[in-house]
Write a protein that holds these residues in place. Structure first.
Motif, PDB file in Angstrom:
ATOM      1  N   GLN A   1       0.836  -1.202   0.000  1.00 39.64           N
ATOM      2  CA  GLN A   1       0.000   0.000   0.000  1.00 39.64           C
ATOM      3  C   GLN A   1       0.867   1.246   0.000  1.00 39.64           C
ATOM      4  N   ALA A   2       1.994   1.193   0.697  1.00 35.72           N
ATOM      5  CA  ALA A   2       2.902   2.336   0.706  1.00 35.72           C
ATOM      6  C   ALA A   2       3.392   2.641  -0.707  1.00 35.72           C
ATOM      7  N   ALA A   3       3.715   1.594  -1.470  1.00 29.19           N
ATOM      8  CA  ALA A   3       4.167   1.804  -2.851  1.00 29.19           C
ATOM      9  C   ALA A   3       3.072   2.444  -3.692  1.00 29.19           C
TER      10      ALA A   3
ATOM     11  N   VAL B   1      -5.081   7.041   5.043  1.00 28.88           N
ATOM     12  CA  VAL B   1      -5.487   5.741   4.511  1.00 28.88           C
ATOM     13  C   VAL B   1      -5.480   4.749   5.661  1.00 28.88           C
ATOM     14  N   ASN B   2      -6.646   4.230   6.009  1.00 28.84           N
ATOM     15  CA  ASN B   2      -6.773   3.228   7.066  1.00 28.84           C
ATOM     16  C   ASN B   2      -6.602   1.852   6.445  1.00 28.84           C
ATOM     17  N   LEU B   3      -5.616   1.107   6.911  1.00 27.59           N
ATOM     18  CA  LEU B   3      -5.285  -0.168   6.283  1.00 27.59           C
ATOM     19  C   LEU B   3      -5.561  -1.340   7.215  1.00 27.59           C
ATOM     20  N   LYS B   4      -6.406  -2.255   6.718  1.00 27.12           N
ATOM     21  CA  LYS B   4      -6.786  -3.446   7.466  1.00 27.12           C
ATOM     22  C   LYS B   4      -6.426  -4.686   6.651  1.00 27.12           C
ATOM     23  N   GLY B   5      -6.499  -5.846   7.296  1.00 27.23           N
ATOM     24  CA  GLY B   5      -6.278  -7.099   6.591  1.00 27.23           C
ATOM     25  C   GLY B   5      -7.536  -7.547   5.875  1.00 27.23           C
ATOM     26  N   PRO B   6      -7.490  -8.715   5.222  1.00 25.69           N
ATOM     27  CA  PRO B   6      -8.653  -9.182   4.465  1.00 25.69           C
ATOM     28  C   PRO B   6      -9.821  -9.617   5.345  1.00 25.69           C
TER      29      PRO B   6
ATOM     30  N   GLY C   1     -11.066   9.505   6.446  1.00 23.62           N
ATOM     31  CA  GLY C   1     -10.093   9.002   5.490  1.00 23.62           C
ATOM     32  C   GLY C   1     -10.615   7.856   4.645  1.00 23.62           C
ATOM     33  N   GLU C   2      -9.706   7.269   3.893  1.00 21.22           N
ATOM     34  CA  GLU C   2     -10.021   6.130   3.029  1.00 21.22           C
ATOM     35  C   GLU C   2      -9.701   4.841   3.776  1.00 21.22           C
ATOM     36  N   THR C   3     -10.444   3.782   3.464  1.00 24.94           N
ATOM     37  CA  THR C   3     -10.179   2.481   4.060  1.00 24.94           C
ATOM     38  C   THR C   3      -9.795   1.488   2.975  1.00 24.94           C
ATOM     39  N   ARG C   4      -8.714   0.776   3.196  1.00 29.38           N
ATOM     40  CA  ARG C   4      -8.251  -0.248   2.269  1.00 29.38           C
ATOM     41  C   ARG C   4      -8.057  -1.559   3.027  1.00 29.38           C
ATOM     42  N   ARG C   5      -8.214  -2.666   2.304  1.00 30.88           N
ATOM     43  CA  ARG C   5      -7.946  -3.980   2.896  1.00 30.88           C
ATOM     44  C   ARG C   5      -6.867  -4.689   2.089  1.00 30.88           C
ATOM     45  N   GLY C   6      -5.923  -5.308   2.795  1.00 27.53           N
ATOM     46  CA  GLY C   6      -4.894  -6.085   2.136  1.00 27.53           C
ATOM     47  C   GLY C   6      -5.424  -7.443   1.721  1.00 27.53           C
TER      48      GLY C   6
END
Length: 288
Positions: A185-187, A200-205, A270-275
């Motif tokens: 996500q950093a890239a 950017v809020n980053l969570k797992g799957p 913010g935005e939320t993303r999942r790995g």
């Protein structure tokens, strides 16, 4: 784009470097000991030597880049973890200003919007404050707890079939993310400059409990593994025995208190993303 990545020999920085190179970007890996980072050069990265306590070398490493990934790891042996982290954060922010970096992506944490009550995450709250205004484009990746944190007790699980846990209750699922997904996500964010500040809020799957981790290890190790709650009074002595300073142990224990009480959750902005890396995949990588 020319990108600079701090912590390139570590978990998130290494994953960010790999992803950025794969995307076709030129990458400068910022390391303390270039002679020990030959593998990064072999991947195609340029190496830049810099130390957190030397604003001059940091400025030189940041100079001429389109974007920089920064992180502020808390020193394990610091007598005062917040003072040490604040000093490093100020150095990083000053180097960004001096180098005129146009876009910065910073690793932060869920709960970093809180000024207190989150244990060691307060250091990342302070880091965010130090970075504000240092660059015209600033993205904070507020990641949840790393799946790779289980790595410190995998030896116990493999040998004794017990998975000690400070995350409690053991059957309560919570957010967790792989450091690999954080780096990826950093890239992505390094290539997304913008005006102002982005979170950017980053969570797992998925959410996972300590019992889920034990079940995954049971399958991976081919032997029963049972999650066991570590009594609160044993947390700090155990962390000190593992090599942390008393200050670091106290604040890390405070973070687990906060997570167990729900105080280290994400701010609703913010935005939320999942790995995409599952807990079992992350554990398999650690065992390998």
């Amino acid at each position: 784009m020319m990108l600079a990545i701090m912590g390139a020999t570590g978990q998130t920085g290494g994953a960010a470097l790999t992803a950025a190179l794969a995307a076709g970007h030129a990458v400068k890996a910022i390391v303390r000991e270039p002679n020990r980072a030959g593998a990064l050069a072999d991947k195609g990265a340029a190496l830049a030597k810099a130390d957190l306590d030397d604003v001059g070398t940091l400025t030189a490493a940041f100079a001429g880049t389109d974007a920089v990934y920064v992180l502020n790891p808390v020193p394990h042996a610091a007598g005062d973890v917040f003072a040490a982290a604040a000093k490093n954060g100020a150095m990083i922010a000053e180097a960004i200003r001096r180098a005129g970096v146009p876009h910065v992506v910073a690793l932060s944490s869920s709960g970093a919007h809180r000024a207190e009550g989150t244990g060691i995450v307060r250091a990342l709250h302070d880091f965010e404050q130090a970075l504000r205004g240092a660059a015209p484009s600033l993205t904070f990746i507020r990641a949840t707890e790393f799946m790779e944190n289980w790595g410190s007790v995998l030896g116990v699980a493999a040998e004794h079939g017990i998975l000690p846990s400070m995350r409690q209750p053991l059957d309560t699922a919570g957010e967790t993310v792989s450091a690999i997904d954080v780096g990826r996500q950093a890239a992505v964010e390094l290539a997304r400059p913008h005006a102002g500040e982005r979170i950017v809020n980053l969570k797992g799957p998925a959410e996972y409990s300590p019992e889920d981790a034990a079940q995954a290890l049971t399958e991976l190790l081919g032997k029963p593994v049972l999650a066991v709650a570590t009594p609160r009074q044993e947390w700090e002595p155990g962390l000190i025995a593992a090599g942390l300073s008393a200050s670091h142990a106290r604040e890390l224990a405070g973070l687990y208190d906060a997570m167990n009480a729900g105080r280290a959750s994400f701010e609703e902005i913010g935005e939320t993303r999942r790995g995409s890396v599952s807990l079992k995949q992350a554990l398999a990588g650690l065992l390998a």
